[in-house]
Scaffold this motif. Structure first.
Motif, PDB file in Angstrom:
ATOM      1  N   GLY A  81       0.647  -1.377  -0.068  1.00  0.00           N
ATOM      2  CA  GLY A  81       0.152  -0.032  -0.122  1.00  0.00           C
ATOM      3  C   GLY A  81       1.110   1.093   0.273  1.00  0.00           C
ATOM      4  N   LEU A  82       0.274   2.334  -0.496  1.00  0.00           N
ATOM      5  CA  LEU A  82       0.987   3.600  -0.760  1.00  0.00           C
ATOM      6  C   LEU A  82       0.627   4.397   0.257  1.00  0.00           C
ATOM      7  N   ILE A  83       0.740   4.876   1.036  1.00  0.00           N
ATOM      8  CA  ILE A  83       0.184   6.905   2.162  1.00  0.00           C
ATOM      9  C   ILE A  83       0.217   8.253   1.654  1.00  0.00           C
ATOM     10  N   PHE A  84      -0.091   8.700   1.290  1.00  0.00           N
ATOM     11  CA  PHE A  84       0.577   9.909   0.864  1.00  0.00           C
ATOM     12  C   PHE A  84       0.474  11.192   1.748  1.00  0.00           C
ATOM     13  N   THR A  85       1.366  10.880   2.908  1.00  0.00           N
ATOM     14  CA  THR A  85       0.930  11.872   3.297  1.00  0.00           C
ATOM     15  C   THR A  85       0.787  13.893   2.937  1.00  0.00           C
ATOM     16  N   THR A  86       1.489  14.135   1.878  1.00  0.00           N
ATOM     17  CA  THR A  86       1.296  15.051   0.782  1.00  0.00           C
ATOM     18  C   THR A  86       1.516  14.476  -0.503  1.00  0.00           C
ATOM     19  N   HIS A  87       1.092  15.785  -1.584  1.00  0.00           N
ATOM     20  CA  HIS A  87       1.291  15.273  -2.798  1.00  0.00           C
ATOM     21  C   HIS A  87       0.433  16.235  -3.708  1.00  0.00           C
ATOM     22  N   ASN A  88       1.342  16.427  -4.735  1.00  0.00           N
ATOM     23  CA  ASN A  88       1.358  17.614  -5.826  1.00  0.00           C
ATOM     24  C   ASN A  88       0.729  16.807  -6.136  1.00  0.00           C
ATOM     25  N   ILE A  89       0.628  15.879  -7.242  1.00  0.00           N
ATOM     26  CA  ILE A  89       0.025  15.186  -8.754  1.00  0.00           C
ATOM     27  C   ILE A  89      -1.473  14.745  -8.427  1.00  0.00           C
ATOM     28  N   PRO A  90      -2.121  14.998  -8.632  1.00  0.00           N
ATOM     29  CA  PRO A  90      -3.842  15.228  -8.860  1.00  0.00           C
ATOM     30  C   PRO A  90      -3.844  14.009  -9.030  1.00  0.00           C
ATOM     31  N   ILE A  91      -5.245  13.491  -7.601  1.00  0.00           N
ATOM     32  CA  ILE A  91      -6.236  12.012  -7.217  1.00  0.00           C
ATOM     33  C   ILE A  91      -5.830  11.728  -8.576  1.00  0.00           C
ATOM     34  N   SER A  92      -6.742  12.619  -9.585  1.00  0.00           N
ATOM     35  CA  SER A  92      -7.593  11.322 -10.744  1.00  0.00           C
ATOM     36  C   SER A  92      -5.885  10.691 -11.296  1.00  0.00           C
ATOM     37  N   GLU A  93      -4.736  11.324 -10.710  1.00  0.00           N
ATOM     38  CA  GLU A  93      -3.770  10.147 -11.171  1.00  0.00           C
ATOM     39  C   GLU A  93      -3.345   8.931 -11.180  1.00  0.00           C
ATOM     40  N   MET A  94      -4.147   9.100  -9.321  1.00  0.00           N
ATOM     41  CA  MET A  94      -4.025   7.840  -8.358  1.00  0.00           C
ATOM     42  C   MET A  94      -4.854   6.682  -8.524  1.00  0.00           C
ATOM     43  N   LEU A  95      -6.157   7.094  -9.184  1.00  0.00           N
ATOM     44  CA  LEU A  95      -7.231   5.910  -9.291  1.00  0.00           C
ATOM     45  C   LEU A  95      -6.848   5.037  -9.762  1.00  0.00           C
ATOM     46  N   HIS A  96      -6.026   5.210 -10.798  1.00  0.00           N
ATOM     47  CA  HIS A  96      -5.979   3.947 -12.073  1.00  0.00           C
ATOM     48  C   HIS A  96      -5.079   3.012 -10.834  1.00  0.00           C
ATOM     49  N   TYR A  97      -3.978   3.125 -10.009  1.00  0.00           N
ATOM     50  CA  TYR A  97      -3.199   2.135  -9.007  1.00  0.00           C
ATOM     51  C   TYR A  97      -3.935   1.426  -8.135  1.00  0.00           C
ATOM     52  N   GLN A  98      -5.240   2.580  -8.234  1.00  0.00           N
ATOM     53  CA  GLN A  98      -5.794   0.944  -6.525  1.00  0.00           C
ATOM     54  C   GLN A  98      -6.434  -0.075  -6.932  1.00  0.00           C
ATOM     55  N   LYS A  99      -5.980  -0.674  -8.583  1.00  0.00           N
ATOM     56  CA  LYS A  99      -6.198  -2.020  -8.378  1.00  0.00           C
ATOM     57  C   LYS A  99      -4.635  -2.700  -8.039  1.00  0.00           C
ATOM     58  N   VAL A 128      -3.882   5.733  -0.089  1.00  0.00           N
ATOM     59  CA  VAL A 128      -4.790   6.703   0.880  1.00  0.00           C
ATOM     60  C   VAL A 128      -3.488   7.845   1.282  1.00  0.00           C
ATOM     61  N   ILE A 129      -5.016   8.967   1.132  1.00  0.00           N
ATOM     62  CA  ILE A 129      -4.202  10.168   0.596  1.00  0.00           C
ATOM     63  C   ILE A 129      -4.640  10.291   2.695  1.00  0.00           C
ATOM     64  N   CYS A 130      -4.336  11.787   3.079  1.00  0.00           N
ATOM     65  CA  CYS A 130      -4.649  12.432   4.254  1.00  0.00           C
ATOM     66  C   CYS A 130      -4.976  14.107   4.701  1.00  0.00           C
ATOM     67  N   ILE A 142     -11.326   8.135  -3.514  1.00  0.00           N
ATOM     68  CA  ILE A 142      -9.663   7.199  -2.201  1.00  0.00           C
ATOM     69  C   ILE A 142      -9.999   7.343  -1.381  1.00  0.00           C
ATOM     70  N   LEU A 143      -9.291   6.299  -0.364  1.00  0.00           N
ATOM     71  CA  LEU A 143      -9.184   6.552   0.959  1.00  0.00           C
ATOM     72  C   LEU A 143      -8.567   7.635   1.425  1.00  0.00           C
ATOM     73  N   ALA A 144      -9.550   7.862   2.389  1.00  0.00           N
ATOM     74  CA  ALA A 144      -8.468   8.966   3.368  1.00  0.00           C
ATOM     75  C   ALA A 144      -8.316   8.685   4.781  1.00  0.00           C
ATOM     76  N   SER A 145      -7.231   9.285   5.793  1.00  0.00           N
ATOM     77  CA  SER A 145      -7.372   9.622   6.324  1.00  0.00           C
ATOM     78  C   SER A 145      -6.879  11.383   6.701  1.00  0.00           C
ATOM     79  N   TYR A 146      -7.238  12.052   7.587  1.00  0.00           N
ATOM     80  CA  TYR A 146      -7.562  13.669   7.711  1.00  0.00           C
ATOM     81  C   TYR A 146      -7.785  14.419   8.739  1.00  0.00           C
ATOM     82  N   SER A 147      -7.008  15.276   9.521  1.00  0.00           N
ATOM     83  CA  SER A 147      -7.397  16.541  10.207  1.00  0.00           C
ATOM     84  C   SER A 147      -8.942  16.457   9.539  1.00  0.00           C
ATOM     85  N   ASP A 148      -9.646  16.515  10.467  1.00  0.00           N
ATOM     86  CA  ASP A 148     -11.308  18.022   9.919  1.00  0.00           C
ATOM     87  C   ASP A 148     -10.858  19.141  10.648  1.00  0.00           C
TER      88      ASP A 148
END
Length: 314
Positions: free
Chosen positions: A118-136, A141-143, A151-157
């Motif tokens: 798995g891959l956790i992005f605590t930060t990222h610059n590329i758009p989420i749309s580019e990540m979706l293909h790789y979920q298979k 997880v983005i933060c 996409i799965l996410a854990s974040y501070s509200d």
């Protein structure tokens, strides 16, 4: 280099029996286990981690994309991820990010090649749309709040605590408020939420001159103070991207014998506690732990963890 086939041939037992010994499985007598272990010792046989990972379909590794910056967001997030990974028996691969799209895409390609589960992005610059293909190929997880993105996410509200913070500022009749932000709001969810809350409370967007981006450290806070003073902006209050950053801001004023404006930090750091100004606790360790659980499949739903505005330090 000896292989499992060599161990099986010399010991006289099947590959499956040798495999059960290697993996401490049941259904192998003590005598057989001892004999196979002796052959492995004689051959100096070391099991292949790669072969083991292929056989069980897991690497037990999680990639964590993070900036190498001394800021509580990254420090506490990593600490939370690390604690949860240790408890679950997973290893972490720290993947440095410099907000370079090609590097981030490279980490996604490593996920596709099964370098980690798995891959956790605590930060990222590329758009989420580019990540979706790789979920298979594995969990991603983005933060930050994903909005409507699947996409799965854990974040501070942060939204409610930011509203409380700016309401607190507004009620004390501060008008010339400076904002020290991590990045341009077009790129940073934190900056975007900060400006959105300010706008809702004050009824207008903040003056662009009163916003400083790329403030992540004590030194950045100090430099931001120099910017405000040299440009004659004279803020009466500063909302900083961290207690240490606010402390750096105050230090510049003190060294130049200037009256320190009102201050508010974030992340409940020791510096802010000693100085006694308000802060916001975003509970990043909890966010990191939740991100790890999502990445390994121990949880299946995105989670927003409530942050707390702390007006008075105890």
């Amino acid at each position: 280099m000896a292989t499992i086939r060599d161990v099986a041939r010399i010991s006289g037992y099947s590959i499956s029996t040798v495999s059960r010994v290697l993996n401490n499985k049941n259904y192998v007598s003590d005598g057989v286990r001892t004999k196979i272990q002796q052959v492995m010792d004689d051959l100096d046989y070391v099991p292949s981690d790669m072969a083991r990972d292929l056989s069980r379909g897991k690497t037990m590794n999680i990639g964590v994309v993070s900036l190498n910056v001394d800021h509580p967001y990254y420090l506490d997030m990593t600490a939370g991820i690390m604690t949860a990974a240790f408890a679950a028996g997973y290893n972490l691969l720290m993947l440095p990010s410099r907000y370079k799209n090609d590097e981030e895409r490279g980490y996604l390609e490593q996920l596709r090649r099964k370098a980690f589960d798995g891959l956790i992005f605590t930060t990222h610059n590329i758009p989420i749309s580019e990540m979706l293909h790789y979920q298979k190929y594995g969990r991603i997880v983005i933060c930050h709040d994903p909005g409507d993105e699947p996409i799965l996410a854990s974040y501070s509200d942060r939204g409610p605590s930011y509203m409380q913070a700016f309401t607190w500022i507004h009620r004390r009749h501060f008008k010339n408020v400076g904002l020290l932000l991590p990045r341009d709001p077009a790129l940073s969810a934190t900056a975007h939420e900060t400006i959105a809350a300010y706008t809702r409370v004050f009824g207008q967007q903040p003056d662009r001159r009163m916003m400083r981006y790329d403030t992540m450290t004590y030194a950045d806070g100090y430099a931001a103070a120099e910017y405000f003073i040299s440009n004659g902006l004279n803020p009466d209050f500063i909302m900083a991207n961290g207690d240490d950053i606010a402390t750096g801001f105050a230090q510049y004023y003190k060294e130049h014998h200037l009256r320190v404006p009102g201050l508010m930090g974030q992340d409940q750091q020791l510096s802010g506690q000693l100085m006694g100004f308000p802060t916001i606790d975003h509970h990043y360790k909890d966010v990191g732990a939740a991100a790890l659980r999502l990445a390994i499949g121990a949880a299946d739903e995105s989670v927003g963890i409530h942050s707390d505005f702390i007006a008075e330090r105890k």
